[in-house]
Motif scaffolding. Structure first.
Motif, PDB file in Angstrom:
ATOM      1  N   LEU A 103      -1.446 -13.290  -7.309  1.00  0.00           N
ATOM      2  CA  LEU A 103       0.001 -13.299  -7.409  1.00  0.00           C
ATOM      3  C   LEU A 103       0.625 -13.557  -6.051  1.00  0.00           C
ATOM      4  N   LEU A 104       1.803 -14.156  -6.069  1.00  0.00           N
ATOM      5  CA  LEU A 104       2.530 -14.441  -4.838  1.00  0.00           C
ATOM      6  C   LEU A 104       2.764 -13.140  -4.067  1.00  0.00           C
ATOM      7  N   GLY A 105       2.452 -13.120  -2.817  1.00  0.00           N
ATOM      8  CA  GLY A 105       2.637 -11.942  -1.989  1.00  0.00           C
ATOM      9  C   GLY A 105       1.489 -10.943  -2.058  1.00  0.00           C
ATOM     10  N   GLU A 106       0.526 -11.198  -2.933  1.00  0.00           N
ATOM     11  CA  GLU A 106      -0.615 -10.295  -3.067  1.00  0.00           C
ATOM     12  C   GLU A 106      -1.557 -10.487  -1.873  1.00  0.00           C
ATOM     13  N   ILE A 107      -2.067  -9.397  -1.344  1.00  0.00           N
ATOM     14  CA  ILE A 107      -2.979  -9.449  -0.196  1.00  0.00           C
ATOM     15  C   ILE A 107      -4.380  -9.808  -0.683  1.00  0.00           C
TER      16      ILE A 107
END
Length: 81
Positions: free
Chosen positions: A2-6
């Protein structure tokens, strides 16, 4: 992902003794132990790896050599998807 997931990465350092040729052979055997189905079950779609040398300050990959015997600085890849 997911977008922004580390994204985390597993780094494993396995000391290999012997000659460059022996270390290369052992490295290939270790990589062959990775099983596609098990890796995919764990959500692992790709593995990047290289064979380095403690005295080589570059990120050289002794598994990839050109016809002149020069090593690459690119990693080897396995893509299961």
């Amino acid at each position: 992902m997911l977008l922004g997931e580390i994204m985390f990465r597993l780094h494993i350092d396995i000391p290999l003794v012997g000659s460059e040729a022996e270390a290369s052979e052992v490295s290939k055997k270790i990589i062959d132990l990775l099983e596609k189905e098990k890796m995919l079950t764990l959500g692992v779609e790709q593995v990047n790896y290289r064979l380095g040398h403690d005295e080589d300050r570059q990120k050289s990959n002794y598994l990839l050599k050109n016809e002149n015997g020069h090593v690459s600085n690119k990693k080897c890849h396995i893509y299961w998807l």
